[in-house]
Design an enzyme around this catalytic site. Structure first.
Site, mmCIF file in Angstrom:
data_model
loop_
_atom_site.group_PDB
_atom_site.id
_atom_site.type_symbol
_atom_site.label_atom_id
_atom_site.label_comp_id
_atom_site.label_asym_id
_atom_site.label_seq_id
_atom_site.Cartn_x
_atom_site.Cartn_y
_atom_site.Cartn_z
ATOM 1 N N LYS A 1 73.210 8.321 32.446
ATOM 2 C CA LYS A 1 71.892 8.557 31.869
ATOM 3 C C LYS A 1 71.556 10.038 31.897
ATOM 4 C CE LYS A 1 70.057 5.412 35.112
ATOM 5 N NZ LYS A 1 69.106 4.471 35.668
ATOM 6 N N LYS B 1 72.265 14.932 45.360
ATOM 7 C CA LYS B 1 70.907 15.123 44.829
ATOM 8 C C LYS B 1 70.222 16.314 45.478
ATOM 9 C CE LYS B 1 69.818 10.571 43.030
ATOM 10 N NZ LYS B 1 68.947 9.382 43.117
ATOM 11 N N LYS C 1 81.857 9.065 34.403
ATOM 12 C CA LYS C 1 81.158 7.841 34.023
ATOM 13 C C LYS C 1 80.105 8.146 32.956
ATOM 14 C CE LYS C 1 78.090 5.003 36.464
ATOM 15 N NZ LYS C 1 77.558 4.366 37.664
#
Ligand code: TRP
Length: 333
Positions: free
Chosen positions: A200, A115, A197
């Site tokens: 979102k 992040k 994966k």
């Protein structure tokens, strides 16, 4: 243990549109766990502000997520469904645990590194101590088990380390939580890149099926799903795109991958993609209808929010008072 039941904690962030992967991989399993455990399912809005949010959007999404918990079948009488920010104990315990967590440990967190590289202009202290808030979430309720995906496993490990460190100093204060590893087959991958994966935050909108996608969109995304040119209908690693579609179909219909292979053996991928689209739609449709109905039931949802925050607050306070006493804060008179 609360009332003879083991305690389970999990949470989801209300950022980004939830995908079919979030539903099949997490939410759907949560429902089946609520008989066996006393479950706390939080909408972790405090975690969300570690990256910049539009306040109105965050508020709306947080409510929609809580509604989705209910629409997915989580009974708000049996489970504690609440906003993290409504129980101040999360912040209070988090501060204390910060004082029992080392910079070096937090520096090793892969999600932080990830992040921090994505949000280089806003590497704030909250992003760094995110795992400590997560530890507080879990330890506040003395959770025995935590269903988490592989990406959150490191955070659960640090939670255990912090809890053990605290217990070594002050005695048995915290229950040491275990990971609850869900059934296999529920790890849903991107439709456009089956090595990733379903997320979102995928830049490619065709990679993920969103829980609020309508039937046409679901069909279109399924039809466009990346498969292979082998032309054999097999469930194996060498055909990851097809394997992922078989997994999706299998979870949606309750059939095993082997049964799916038998059902579609000798038929083209095109047929199968249509069937996957239909299976997904038949899962999403009732969910969307129930969520839409609840969005209109303002008073009912508000009362759940209030009651559940109080219930969570009750258990949170119990742990918090104990911890505050242990570390030497003056007792309240
Ligand atoms: N960090 C988790 C995620 O992004 C969400 C979360 C917050 C959580 N607190 C938690 C999950 C406690 C399990 C337990 O997926």
């Amino acid at each position: 243990m609360i009332d003879g039941k083991k305690v389970l904690f999990s949470g989801m962030q209300a950022t980004g549109n939830l995908t079919l992967g979030n539903y099949l991989g997490a939410l759907k399993n949560w429902v089946s766990l609520s008989d066996e455990y006393l479950c706390f399912y939080s909408v972790v809005d405090m975690h969300s502000i570690t990256v910049r949010q539009d306040p109105a959007v965050l508020r709306k999404r947080a409510r929609s997520l809580l509604i989705l918990y209910i629409a997915a079948g989580l009974d708000p009488e049996k489970n504690c469904l609440y906003y993290q920010s409504h129980v101040s104990g999360h912040a209070e315990l988090s501060w204390i645990l910060n004082c029992f967590t080392y910079m070096g440990e937090l520096n090793r967190m892969t999600q932080f590194k990830d992040k921090a590289s994505k949000h280089g202009d806003n590497i704030n202290a909250g992003l760094f101590t995110y795992p400590v808030l997560m530890a507080a979430d879990i330890l506040l309720y003395q959770a025995d088990v935590v269903p988490v995906g592989a990406d959150q496993m490191q955070h659960l490990e640090i939670t255990r380390d912090i809890a053990e460190r605290f217990n070594n100093i002050y005695g048995d204060v915290f229950t040491i939580p275990e990971a609850y590893v869900g059934k296999v087959g529920a790890r849903i991958m991107s439709l456009q890149d089956p090595s990733k994966k379903m997320s979102k935050s995928d830049e490619n909108p065709n990679g993920g099926i969103y829980l609020m996608d309508d039937a046409d969109t679901v069909m279109r995304k399924c039809k466009r799903a990346v498969t292979d040119s082998e032309g054999t209908f097999l469930y194996r690693e060498e055909q990851p795109g097809l394997k992922n579609l078989i997994d999706i179909y299998s979870v949606c219909t309750g059939k095993t991958p082997d049964e799916v292979v038998q059902e579609f053996d000798g038929r083209g991928y095109g047929d199968f993609k249509m069937a996957v689209g239909e299976a997904v739609t038949s899962i999403l449709n009732p969910l969307q209808k129930e969520a839409a109905r609840l969005e209109k039931e303002k008073d009912y949802v508000d009362s759940i929010i209030k009651e559940n925050a109080e219930k969570a607050g009750y258990y949170a306070r119990k742990t918090l008072r104990k911890v505050q006493k242990k570390v030497g804060f003056p007792v309240r008179v």
